[in-house]
Design an enzyme around this catalytic site. Structure first.
Site, PDB file in Angstrom:
ATOM      1  N   GLY A  56     -39.438 -13.199  21.288  1.00 43.67           N
ATOM      2  CA  GLY A  56     -40.032 -11.922  20.883  1.00 43.67           C
ATOM      3  C   GLY A  56     -41.133 -12.036  19.853  1.00 43.67           C
ATOM      4  O   GLY A  56     -41.360 -11.089  19.089  1.00 43.67           O
ATOM      5  N   SER A  57     -41.862 -13.149  19.825  1.00 41.21           N
ATOM      6  CA  SER A  57     -42.918 -13.288  18.822  1.00 41.21           C
ATOM      7  C   SER A  57     -44.075 -12.331  19.087  1.00 41.21           C
ATOM      8  O   SER A  57     -44.717 -11.838  18.136  1.00 41.21           O
ATOM      9  CB  SER A  57     -43.418 -14.732  18.747  1.00 41.21           C
ATOM     10  OG  SER A  57     -44.012 -15.137  19.967  1.00 41.21           O
ATOM     11  N   HIS A  61     -50.317 -13.077  29.745  1.00 40.14           N
ATOM     12  CA  HIS A  61     -50.061 -14.288  30.527  1.00 40.14           C
ATOM     13  C   HIS A  61     -50.857 -15.454  29.952  1.00 40.14           C
ATOM     14  O   HIS A  61     -52.037 -15.303  29.610  1.00 40.14           O
ATOM     15  CB  HIS A  61     -50.461 -14.058  31.990  1.00 40.14           C
ATOM     16  CG  HIS A  61     -50.139 -15.218  32.881  1.00 40.14           C
ATOM     17  ND1 HIS A  61     -48.853 -15.521  33.277  1.00 40.14           N
ATOM     18  CD2 HIS A  61     -50.934 -16.174  33.429  1.00 40.14           C
ATOM     19  CE1 HIS A  61     -48.875 -16.597  34.057  1.00 40.14           C
ATOM     20  NE2 HIS A  61     -50.130 -17.013  34.153  1.00 40.14           N
ATOM     21  N   HIS A 112     -50.250 -18.971  21.579  1.00 38.61           N
ATOM     22  CA  HIS A 112     -49.511 -17.965  20.819  1.00 38.61           C
ATOM     23  C   HIS A 112     -50.409 -17.299  19.782  1.00 38.61           C
ATOM     24  O   HIS A 112     -50.324 -16.077  19.569  1.00 38.61           O
ATOM     25  CB  HIS A 112     -48.298 -18.588  20.142  1.00 38.61           C
ATOM     26  CG  HIS A 112     -47.233 -18.999  21.110  1.00 38.61           C
ATOM     27  ND1 HIS A 112     -46.323 -19.996  20.837  1.00 38.61           N
ATOM     28  CD2 HIS A 112     -46.924 -18.555  22.352  1.00 38.61           C
ATOM     29  CE1 HIS A 112     -45.514 -20.148  21.874  1.00 38.61           C
ATOM     30  NE2 HIS A 112     -45.870 -19.287  22.803  1.00 38.61           N
ATOM     31  N   GLU A 161     -52.420 -14.840  21.755  1.00 40.21           N
ATOM     32  CA  GLU A 161     -51.570 -13.744  22.222  1.00 40.21           C
ATOM     33  C   GLU A 161     -51.262 -12.759  21.102  1.00 40.21           C
ATOM     34  O   GLU A 161     -51.270 -11.536  21.322  1.00 40.21           O
ATOM     35  CB  GLU A 161     -50.254 -14.289  22.773  1.00 40.21           C
ATOM     36  CG  GLU A 161     -50.360 -14.997  24.104  1.00 40.21           C
ATOM     37  CD  GLU A 161     -49.034 -15.558  24.562  1.00 40.21           C
ATOM     38  OE1 GLU A 161     -48.896 -15.811  25.762  1.00 40.21           O
ATOM     39  OE2 GLU A 161     -48.132 -15.754  23.713  1.00 40.21           O
TER      40      GLU A 161
END
Length: 211
Positions: free
Chosen positions: A13-14, A109, A172, A175
């Protein structure tokens, strides 16, 4: 009134945390629900720590996927959700669910779609020998990572290295910026599909509120 968002997670859940930290409760966006298909998902704890309703919808607890999806959809509708964000939700949603929230579901994605959809996108890209990788935020349709593209960001890689952990760190980092920005754009009414070209998404950039 704040724009009402729900986030679906399956694991750490980052990306949910990035949305909570950057958007939730700041006036424009409210995360009104977090749901998971896995009861052990750490994202559920992140939601509860932020005071957000959290619930589990395990596929095995229903006669079929459509029944699970219908229950999940009812839960979302009961909270007045305007946008459903898939943030590491590792399970396909059925066509009835997608149609019910058509144009209101987005996913993040770890590739530059349409290249390398589905699972193991990083490994797929490295096997192909790419020199750039990236992140895509896109609409969710009834295919696998096939919806219209909203935002993308690329970065160069060393094509002679298979340091997957380092690449994951870069992905990450992107994102955690790109997905909250996409949600902010939706809240501002700045994202729409061109009616004359359904694959084209018109994005009107807005300030990020952190200047």
């Amino acid at each position: 009134m704040s724009f009402r968002v729900a986030v679906l997670v399956s694991g750490e859940g980052s990306n949910l945390q990035a949305i909570l930290d950057q958007l939730h409760g700041r006036g424009e966006v409210e995360v009104v629900g977090v749901a998971s298909n896995k009861p052990q998902a750490h994202g559920l704890e992140r939601a509860r720590a932020a005071g957000v309703d959290a619930a589990v919808f395990e596929r095995d607890h229903y006669p079929d996927r459509d029944a699970r999806d219908a229950d999940l959809a009812d839960w979302l509708d009961a909270r007045g959700v305007e946008l459903v964000v898939l943030a590491g939700f590792m399970e396909l949603l059925g066509a009835p669910f997608i149609r019910r929230f058509a144009g209101r579901i987005i996913n993040v994605h770890p590739s530059l779609l349409p290249a390398f959809p589905g699972v193991h996108a990083i490994e797929q890209a490295l096997d192909y020998g790419v020199r750039q990788m990236g992140v895509t935020v896109h609409f969710v349709d009834e295919g696998v990572d096939s919806g219209a593209i909203i935002l993308q960001e690329a970065f160069a890689i060393n094509p002679y290295s298979r340091d997957i952990a380092a690449i994951e760190d870069q992905i990450h980092e992107i994102e955690h910026r790109l997905l909250p920005h996409a949600v902010r754009l939706f809240a501002a009414g700045a994202v729409r599909i061109d009616p004359s070209a359904p694959r084209q998404v018109i994005v009107e950039e807005v300030g990020d509120g952190h200047n």
